[in-house]
Write a protein that holds these residues in place. Structure first.
Motif, PDB file in Angstrom:
ATOM      1  N   GLY A  90       0.770  -1.111   0.035  1.00 15.44           N
ATOM      2  CA  GLY A  90      -0.061  -0.026   0.094  1.00 15.44           C
ATOM      3  C   GLY A  90       0.781   1.135   0.045  1.00 15.44           C
ATOM      4  N   GLY A  91       2.010   1.167  -0.280  1.00 14.08           N
ATOM      5  CA  GLY A  91       3.034   2.078  -0.514  1.00 14.08           C
ATOM      6  C   GLY A  91       4.527   1.836  -0.751  1.00 14.08           C
ATOM      7  N   GLU A  92       5.343   2.875  -0.873  1.00 15.69           N
ATOM      8  CA  GLU A  92       6.881   2.545  -0.755  1.00 15.69           C
ATOM      9  C   GLU A  92       7.439   2.471   0.466  1.00 15.69           C
ATOM     10  N   ASN A 114      -0.098   7.076   4.837  1.00 11.76           N
ATOM     11  CA  ASN A 114       0.651   8.004   5.782  1.00 11.76           C
ATOM     12  C   ASN A 114       1.952   8.117   5.558  1.00 11.76           C
ATOM     13  N   LEU A 115       2.477   9.197   6.052  1.00 14.24           N
ATOM     14  CA  LEU A 115       4.266   9.127   5.763  1.00 14.24           C
ATOM     15  C   LEU A 115       4.531   8.944   7.064  1.00 14.24           C
ATOM     16  N   VAL A 116       5.557   7.833   7.538  1.00 14.60           N
ATOM     17  CA  VAL A 116       5.967   7.423   8.602  1.00 14.60           C
ATOM     18  C   VAL A 116       7.398   7.115   8.932  1.00 14.60           C
ATOM     19  N   PRO A 117       7.936   7.969   9.353  1.00 12.55           N
ATOM     20  CA  PRO A 117       9.518   8.033   9.791  1.00 12.55           C
ATOM     21  C   PRO A 117       9.762   6.758  10.617  1.00 12.55           C
ATOM     22  N   ILE A 118      10.845   6.043  10.367  1.00  9.43           N
ATOM     23  CA  ILE A 118      10.941   4.983  11.397  1.00  9.43           C
ATOM     24  C   ILE A 118      12.357   4.784  11.669  1.00  9.43           C
ATOM     25  N   CYS A 119      12.799   4.791  12.982  1.00  4.76           N
ATOM     26  CA  CYS A 119      14.176   4.813  13.528  1.00  4.76           C
ATOM     27  C   CYS A 119      14.939   5.979  12.620  1.00  4.76           C
ATOM     28  N   ALA A 120      14.462   7.131  12.328  1.00  2.00           N
ATOM     29  CA  ALA A 120      15.049   8.047  11.362  1.00  2.00           C
ATOM     30  C   ALA A 120      16.250   8.761  12.222  1.00  2.00           C
ATOM     31  N   THR A 121      17.400   8.876  11.944  1.00  2.00           N
ATOM     32  CA  THR A 121      18.506   9.740  12.357  1.00  2.00           C
ATOM     33  C   THR A 121      17.967  11.117  11.721  1.00  2.00           C
ATOM     34  N   GLY A 178       5.955  14.993  -4.016  1.00  2.00           N
ATOM     35  CA  GLY A 178       4.733  15.725  -3.809  1.00  2.00           C
ATOM     36  C   GLY A 178       4.007  14.845  -2.937  1.00  2.00           C
ATOM     37  N   ARG A 179       3.312  15.676  -2.222  1.00  3.86           N
ATOM     38  CA  ARG A 179       2.495  14.912  -1.047  1.00  3.86           C
ATOM     39  C   ARG A 179       1.126  14.283  -1.584  1.00  3.86           C
ATOM     40  N   ARG A 180       1.133  12.920  -1.186  1.00  7.10           N
ATOM     41  CA  ARG A 180       0.298  12.041  -1.553  1.00  7.10           C
ATOM     42  C   ARG A 180      -0.341  11.452  -0.444  1.00  7.10           C
ATOM     43  N   CYS A 181       0.102  11.592   0.834  1.00  4.18           N
ATOM     44  CA  CYS A 181      -0.454  11.095   1.895  1.00  4.18           C
ATOM     45  C   CYS A 181      -1.180  12.290   2.586  1.00  4.18           C
ATOM     46  N   SER A 182      -2.192  11.506   3.556  1.00  2.73           N
ATOM     47  CA  SER A 182      -3.051  12.159   4.001  1.00  2.73           C
ATOM     48  C   SER A 182      -2.673  12.786   5.547  1.00  2.73           C
ATOM     49  N   SER A 183      -1.529  12.190   6.145  1.00  2.00           N
ATOM     50  CA  SER A 183      -1.087  12.434   7.267  1.00  2.00           C
ATOM     51  C   SER A 183       0.377  12.317   7.519  1.00  2.00           C
ATOM     52  N   ILE A 184       1.199  12.708   8.384  1.00  2.00           N
ATOM     53  CA  ILE A 184       2.479  12.371   8.474  1.00  2.00           C
ATOM     54  C   ILE A 184       2.431  11.914  10.114  1.00  2.00           C
ATOM     55  N   VAL A 185       2.973  10.923  10.656  1.00  2.00           N
ATOM     56  CA  VAL A 185       2.621  10.267  11.802  1.00  2.00           C
ATOM     57  C   VAL A 185       3.876   9.463  12.175  1.00  2.00           C
ATOM     58  N   GLY A 186       4.302   9.691  13.543  1.00  2.00           N
ATOM     59  CA  GLY A 186       5.394   8.942  13.982  1.00  2.00           C
ATOM     60  C   GLY A 186       5.971   9.563  15.305  1.00  2.00           C
ATOM     61  N   PRO A 187       7.253   9.199  15.802  1.00  2.00           N
ATOM     62  CA  PRO A 187       7.681   9.527  17.083  1.00  2.00           C
ATOM     63  C   PRO A 187       7.914  11.132  17.103  1.00  2.00           C
ATOM     64  N   ALA A 188       7.436  11.839  18.086  1.00  2.00           N
ATOM     65  CA  ALA A 188       7.222  13.025  18.034  1.00  2.00           C
ATOM     66  C   ALA A 188       8.456  13.895  17.612  1.00  2.00           C
ATOM     67  N   GLU A 189       9.517  13.698  17.977  1.00  2.00           N
ATOM     68  CA  GLU A 189      10.682  14.401  17.742  1.00  2.00           C
ATOM     69  C   GLU A 189      11.182  14.379  16.367  1.00  2.00           C
ATOM     70  N   GLY A 195      10.808  17.156  13.342  1.00  2.00           N
ATOM     71  CA  GLY A 195      11.929  17.648  12.222  1.00  2.00           C
ATOM     72  C   GLY A 195      11.555  17.324  10.816  1.00  2.00           C
ATOM     73  N   LEU A 196      10.758  16.255  10.647  1.00  2.00           N
ATOM     74  CA  LEU A 196      10.390  16.199   9.210  1.00  2.00           C
ATOM     75  C   LEU A 196       9.534  17.152   8.660  1.00  2.00           C
ATOM     76  N   TRP A 197       8.490  17.364   9.468  1.00  2.00           N
ATOM     77  CA  TRP A 197       7.634  18.454   9.041  1.00  2.00           C
ATOM     78  C   TRP A 197       8.182  19.872   8.931  1.00  2.00           C
ATOM     79  N   SER A 198       9.133  20.266   9.763  1.00  2.00           N
ATOM     80  CA  SER A 198       9.668  21.631   9.656  1.00  2.00           C
ATOM     81  C   SER A 198      10.298  21.602   8.428  1.00  2.00           C
ATOM     82  N   LEU A 199      10.858  20.561   7.775  1.00  2.00           N
ATOM     83  CA  LEU A 199      11.434  20.600   6.419  1.00  2.00           C
ATOM     84  C   LEU A 199      10.543  20.593   5.178  1.00  2.00           C
TER      85      LEU A 199
END
Length: 281
Positions: free
Chosen positions: A47-49, A68-75, A90-101, A105-109
Motif C-alpha cells: 500500500g505504499g513504498e 501516511n508518511l511514517v519515519p522509522i528509527c530515522a536519524t 509531492g504530497r500523496r499522504c493524508s497525514s505524517i505520523v511517527g515519534p514526536a521528535e 523535524g520532518l514536518w519542519s522541512l
C-alpha cells in the motif's frame, strides 16, 4: 555496495534488513511492522513504498510512504534525506505520523512546500501495558463483533473517526476504503463492542498486531454513556483479549489534550513511555 549516504526505495529481497530496523522499537513501529510482515515490501501489496536511508552501504532508517508518511528509527540525516525525497515526489499522504521528535523535524522541512496542515497534534502520549489491571474488572458485555454485524458497528466507527480526525471517513470514495478496513478487523476477530438494543455503546479495535506488540485503536463511547466508566471496563475487556491472544505488550496513543482518556487508560494500567506526533492534511 553503496558507500555514501543515500535514500532509495527498498526492494522485496531486502525484507530481512527492513524487519531488523523495525525490530529496534517493536512498540513504536508496530503499525508499519504489522503491514510489512503481512505484505512484504512490494508496493502494491504494502500500500505504499518503503524508503530506506543507507549510510556506508548499511540500512539505518526507514520511511513508509503510503496513505501516511511514517519515519522509522530515522536519524537527523535520514530525516533530511526523506524530506528531500518527499518534496520531489509531492504530497500523496493524508497525514505524517511517527515519534514526536522525528516527525517534528520532518514536518519542519516539508511545511514550506506541503503546508499548511489542516491540524498539527504535536504531542500524543504513547502508552503501554503488559498486564491486566487489578482493580478494574473487564466488562462482561464487551465481545467480538460478528461478521454479520457490519451495519451495527459502522455508525459507531464513523462517529469515532469523525470526532477524532475532524472529517468523515465517508468523504471522497463514499467510505469504501474505510468500510473495507473495518470489515478486515471484524473478520480477523479484532473488533470489539458492547451492544445494547442493537446500538454500540462502547467499541475498540486491536489494530496493528505483531508477535511483539499490538496497538488498540478506535476507542469510543456513545456520548450519552460517557462518564459511567465504560471506557475503563471496556478497555480492560479488550486488553484481556489482546494480552491472551495477540501479543505480550499492548500500546495505544492518545491526544495530550484528552485528559479524561489519559486518566482512564492510566487506571487500566497503561503508562506513558514516549510520544507520537500527527500532521493532518
Amino acid at each position: 555496495m553503496l558507500t555514501t549516504s543515500t535514500t532509495r526505495v527498498l526492494e522485496p529481497h531486502e525484507l530481512d534488513a527492513a524487519l531488523a530496523v523495525l525490530d529496534r522499537d517493536p512498540v513504536s513501529n508496530a503499525f508499519v511492522a504489522a503491514r510489512v510482515q503481512v505484505a512484504g515490501l512490494d508496493p502494491w501489496r504494502l500500500g505504499g513504498e518503503m524508503w530506506g536511508w543507507y549510510s556506508g552501504g548499511r540500512l539505518e532508517s526507514l520511511c513508509y510512504a503510503g496513505a501516511n508518511l511514517v519515519p522509522i528509527c530515522a536519524t537527523p540525516e535520514a530525516v533530511r534525506g526523506f524530506a528531500e525525497r518527499a518534496r520531489r515526489a509531492g504530497r500523496r499522504c493524508s497525514s505524517i505520523v511517527g515519534p514526536a521528535e522525528t516527525t517534528a523535524g520532518l514536518w519542519s522541512l516539508l511545511e514550506p512546500s506541503w503546508g499548511p496542515a489542516r491540524e498539527v497534534r504535536a504531542r500524543q502520549p504513547l502508552m503501554v501495558t503488559s498486564s491486566m489491571p487489578v482493580d478494574v474488572p473487564p466488562d462482561p458485555l464487551v465481545r467480538r463483533v460478528r461478521k454479520d454485524e457490519m451495519d451495527v458497528i459502522m455508525p459507531a466507527c464513523v462517529a469515532m473517526f469523525t470526532e477524532e480526525v475532524g472529517v468523515s471517513p465517508l468523504a471522497g470514495d463514499g467510505g469504501l476504503l474505510y468500510q473495507a478496513r473495518v470489515a478486515e478487523l471484524v473478520t480477523a476477530g479484532r473488533s470489539f463492542a458492547r451492544v445494547e438494543n442493537g446500538r454500540v455503546v462502547f467499541k475498540a479495535e486491536i489494530g496493528a498486531a505483531t508477535p511483539h506488540a499490538c496497538q488498540i485503536q478506535g476507542v469510543w463511547v456513545a456520548p450519552e454513556y460517557r462518564g459511567r466508566g465504560l471506557s475503563e471496563t471496556g478497555m480492560a475487556a479488550v486488553l484481556r483479549y489482546a494480552l491472551s491472544e495477540v501479543a505480550p505488550v499492548v500500546s495505544l496513543y492518545v491526544n495530550d489534550f484528552n485528559t479524561a482518556a489519559r486518566a482512564a487508560y492510566r487506571r487500566v494500567g497503561f503508562r506513558e513511555v514516549g510520544a507520537f506526533m500527527s500532521v493532518l492534511f
